[in-house]
Motif scaffolding. Structure first.
Motif, PDB file in Angstrom:
ATOM      1  N   LEU A  90       0.898  -1.171   0.048  1.00  0.00           N
ATOM      2  CA  LEU A  90      -0.125   0.013   0.059  1.00  0.00           C
ATOM      3  C   LEU A  90       0.920   1.167   0.189  1.00  0.00           C
ATOM      4  CD1 LEU A  90      -2.703   1.524   0.505  1.00  0.00           C
ATOM      5  CD2 LEU A  90      -2.414   1.233   2.730  1.00  0.00           C
ATOM      6  N   HIS A  91       0.549   2.148  -0.807  1.00  0.00           N
ATOM      7  CA  HIS A  91       1.569   3.560  -0.902  1.00  0.00           C
ATOM      8  C   HIS A  91       0.464   4.612  -0.815  1.00  0.00           C
ATOM      9  CE1 HIS A  91       4.792   1.137  -2.526  1.00  0.00           C
ATOM     10  NE2 HIS A  91       3.906   0.601  -3.192  1.00  0.00           N
ATOM     11  N   SER A  92      -0.821   4.498  -0.693  1.00  0.00           N
ATOM     12  CA  SER A  92      -1.719   5.664  -0.434  1.00  0.00           C
ATOM     13  C   SER A  92      -1.854   5.989   1.182  1.00  0.00           C
ATOM     14  CB  SER A  92      -3.101   5.511  -0.849  1.00  0.00           C
ATOM     15  OG  SER A  92      -3.033   5.199  -2.327  1.00  0.00           O
ATOM     16  N   PRO A  93      -2.168   7.129   1.479  1.00  0.00           N
ATOM     17  CA  PRO A  93      -2.227   7.504   2.927  1.00  0.00           C
ATOM     18  C   PRO A  93      -3.326   7.341   3.716  1.00  0.00           C
ATOM     19  CG  PRO A  93      -2.159   9.625   1.545  1.00  0.00           C
ATOM     20  CD  PRO A  93      -2.011   8.290   0.755  1.00  0.00           C
ATOM     21  N   ARG A  95      -6.347   5.711   6.111  1.00  0.00           N
ATOM     22  CA  ARG A  95      -6.496   5.888   7.398  1.00  0.00           C
ATOM     23  C   ARG A  95      -6.516   4.058   7.927  1.00  0.00           C
ATOM     24  NH1 ARG A  95      -7.068  10.518   9.698  1.00  0.00           N
ATOM     25  NH2 ARG A  95      -7.964  12.577   8.503  1.00  0.00           N
ATOM     26  N   VAL A  96      -6.378   3.907   8.864  1.00  0.00           N
ATOM     27  CA  VAL A  96      -6.252   2.375   9.516  1.00  0.00           C
ATOM     28  C   VAL A  96      -7.641   1.808   9.139  1.00  0.00           C
ATOM     29  CG1 VAL A  96      -5.963   0.862  11.428  1.00  0.00           C
ATOM     30  CG2 VAL A  96      -4.116   2.902  11.001  1.00  0.00           C
ATOM     31  N   ARG A  97      -8.288   2.521   9.679  1.00  0.00           N
ATOM     32  CA  ARG A  97      -9.792   1.675   9.484  1.00  0.00           C
ATOM     33  C   ARG A  97     -10.324   1.503   7.964  1.00  0.00           C
ATOM     34  NH1 ARG A  97     -11.550   6.597  11.474  1.00  0.00           N
ATOM     35  NH2 ARG A  97     -11.783   5.704  13.781  1.00  0.00           N
ATOM     36  N   GLU A  98      -9.818   2.497   7.190  1.00  0.00           N
ATOM     37  CA  GLU A  98      -9.853   2.217   5.728  1.00  0.00           C
ATOM     38  C   GLU A  98      -9.243   1.002   4.974  1.00  0.00           C
ATOM     39  OE1 GLU A  98     -10.620   6.848   4.294  1.00  0.00           O
ATOM     40  OE2 GLU A  98      -8.624   6.174   4.541  1.00  0.00           O
ATOM     41  N   VAL A  99      -7.842   0.915   5.758  1.00  0.00           N
ATOM     42  CA  VAL A  99      -7.280  -0.231   5.129  1.00  0.00           C
ATOM     43  C   VAL A  99      -7.842  -1.486   5.648  1.00  0.00           C
ATOM     44  CG1 VAL A  99      -4.995  -1.419   5.637  1.00  0.00           C
ATOM     45  CG2 VAL A  99      -4.900   1.123   5.364  1.00  0.00           C
ATOM     46  N   VAL A 100      -8.078  -1.617   6.872  1.00  0.00           N
ATOM     47  CA  VAL A 100      -9.007  -2.574   7.459  1.00  0.00           C
ATOM     48  C   VAL A 100     -10.047  -2.920   6.569  1.00  0.00           C
ATOM     49  CG1 VAL A 100     -10.223  -3.681   9.394  1.00  0.00           C
ATOM     50  CG2 VAL A 100      -8.009  -2.409   9.804  1.00  0.00           C
ATOM     51  N   ILE A 108      -6.120  -3.593  -2.500  1.00  0.00           N
ATOM     52  CA  ILE A 108      -5.004  -3.006  -1.696  1.00  0.00           C
ATOM     53  C   ILE A 108      -5.829  -1.552  -1.378  1.00  0.00           C
ATOM     54  CG2 ILE A 108      -3.266  -2.019  -1.885  1.00  0.00           C
ATOM     55  CD1 ILE A 108      -2.988  -5.115  -1.654  1.00  0.00           C
ATOM     56  N   GLU A 109      -6.727  -0.884  -2.400  1.00  0.00           N
ATOM     57  CA  GLU A 109      -7.237   0.395  -2.289  1.00  0.00           C
ATOM     58  C   GLU A 109      -8.473   0.000  -2.233  1.00  0.00           C
ATOM     59  OE1 GLU A 109      -5.316   3.164  -2.143  1.00  0.00           O
ATOM     60  OE2 GLU A 109      -3.420   2.743  -3.039  1.00  0.00           O
ATOM     61  N   PRO A 110      -9.123   1.076  -1.766  1.00  0.00           N
ATOM     62  CA  PRO A 110     -10.696   1.024  -1.592  1.00  0.00           C
ATOM     63  C   PRO A 110     -11.186   1.058  -3.020  1.00  0.00           C
ATOM     64  CG  PRO A 110     -10.053   2.771  -0.090  1.00  0.00           C
ATOM     65  CD  PRO A 110      -8.711   2.346  -0.956  1.00  0.00           C
ATOM     66  N   PRO A 143       1.106   5.688   6.379  1.00  0.00           N
ATOM     67  CA  PRO A 143       2.632   6.057   6.498  1.00  0.00           C
ATOM     68  C   PRO A 143       3.252   6.360   7.843  1.00  0.00           C
ATOM     69  CG  PRO A 143       1.514   6.965   4.754  1.00  0.00           C
ATOM     70  CD  PRO A 143       0.289   6.723   5.656  1.00  0.00           C
ATOM     71  N   THR A 144       2.240   6.832   8.729  1.00  0.00           N
ATOM     72  CA  THR A 144       2.900   7.075  10.085  1.00  0.00           C
ATOM     73  C   THR A 144       2.938   5.864  11.198  1.00  0.00           C
ATOM     74  OG1 THR A 144       0.553   7.499  11.102  1.00  0.00           O
ATOM     75  CG2 THR A 144       1.640   9.239   9.769  1.00  0.00           C
ATOM     76  N   LEU A 145       2.183   4.904  10.761  1.00  0.00           N
ATOM     77  CA  LEU A 145       2.380   3.586  11.703  1.00  0.00           C
ATOM     78  C   LEU A 145       3.993   2.921  11.699  1.00  0.00           C
ATOM     79  CD1 LEU A 145      -1.076   1.692  10.685  1.00  0.00           C
ATOM     80  CD2 LEU A 145      -0.531   3.740  12.455  1.00  0.00           C
ATOM     81  N   SER A 146       4.266   2.237  12.817  1.00  0.00           N
ATOM     82  CA  SER A 146       5.312   1.393  12.840  1.00  0.00           C
ATOM     83  C   SER A 146       4.984   0.243  12.210  1.00  0.00           C
ATOM     84  CB  SER A 146       5.588   1.301  14.555  1.00  0.00           C
ATOM     85  OG  SER A 146       4.546   0.669  15.101  1.00  0.00           O
TER      86      SER A 146
END
Length: 266
Positions: A90-93, A95-100, A108-110, A143-146
């Protein structure tokens, strides 16, 4: 009564003339949590590719959720599995809930013009909370997640379709000590709250096995050296043979550890 989730019988995999798996058999039932261990090139990823309906065996049969590879649409079958790749592309920024929520569309993308229901959003939040990623974390940008936070979010993503089988490909890769322990604790919690779920986890390191691991298989050179209940397989003798090095295996409070045994000078 537990049901068979995976049955592999005398499986061979040949690629470019190389025998990657040699007569490997495996049966995984609901509620069992398997570990696949072995050195680099042992065949772990090849076997996981079969279990994840990514590839076909050259010889032998593989049944996943009662469906035989070679007689079923692999893409359709994969939609019933939870496959966690820590290198999620995933390269788009998002949000975590959107990824889930992309776990529902297996994308990979919505997906354009697709919207989750209120119940699906609530399930995503519930899974994230269970895995320690609820609250403000659910709204964080990817991108901000560890790496550890991404790993737990990807487990939630894989669970969105309520799969009966969860496959984890070296989920602790690149994690520091604290992140690894958080991940393993989350897996123990997940397994406790979903007693019918079956899991298969690939790793090189015994220290990366959750305490809830029930079964193990040791692979070396594409062959199975041992398979069955974890305490019967993960012994000093068998692990030493698997890695071709003398190691001492211990288990404390459910967790395994391996250290090299002293080799006396000749």
């Amino acid at each position: 009564m537990s049901t068979v989730v995976i049955r592999a019988d005398d499986v061979d995999v040949v690629r470019d003339g190389n025998l990657l798996l040699d007569s490997v058999s495996m049966t995984v039932r609901s509620g069992e949590h398997w570990a696949l261990l072995g050195a680099n090139g042992a065949g772990k990823s090849t076997l996981l590719g079969l279990l994840g309906a990514v590839t076909h065996p050259t010889r032998g049969t593989v049944q996943i959720l009662g469906r035989t590879l070679g007689r079923v649409d692999l893409r359709e079958l994969r939609s019933h599995l939870g496959h966690i790749n820590p290198r999620h592309p995933l390269h788009s920024p998002l949000r975590v809930r959107e990824v889930v929520l992309t776990g529902l569309t297996n994308s990979i993308e919505p997906v354009p013009r697709w919207s989750p229901t209120a119940e699906q959003v609530a399930r995503a939040e519930q899974l994230l909370t269970m895995l320690g990623m609820g609250g403000d974390k659910a709204g964080s940008r990817w991108p901000t997640l560890s790496q550890g936070e991404r790993g737990r979010a990807l487990i939630a993503r894989a669970l969105m379709p309520s799969p009966r089988l969860l496959l984890l490909d070296e989920p602790a890769t690149g994690l520091d000590l604290a992140a690894r322990e958080q991940l393993l604790s989350s897996l123990d919690t997940l397994r406790g709250e979903h007693p019918e779920l079956a899991t298969v986890l690939v790793t090189h390191h015994l220290e990366e096995l959750p305490a809830s691991t029930t079964h193990a298989m040791l692979l070396r050179g594409g062959q199975c050296l041992g398979s069955g209940p974890a305490d019967e397989v993960l012994t000093t003798d068998q692990v030493s043979k698997c890695f071709d090095h003398p190691v001492l295996i211990t288990r404390t409070e459910g967790r395994w550890a391996a250290r090299a045994e002293r080799v006396s000078p000749r």
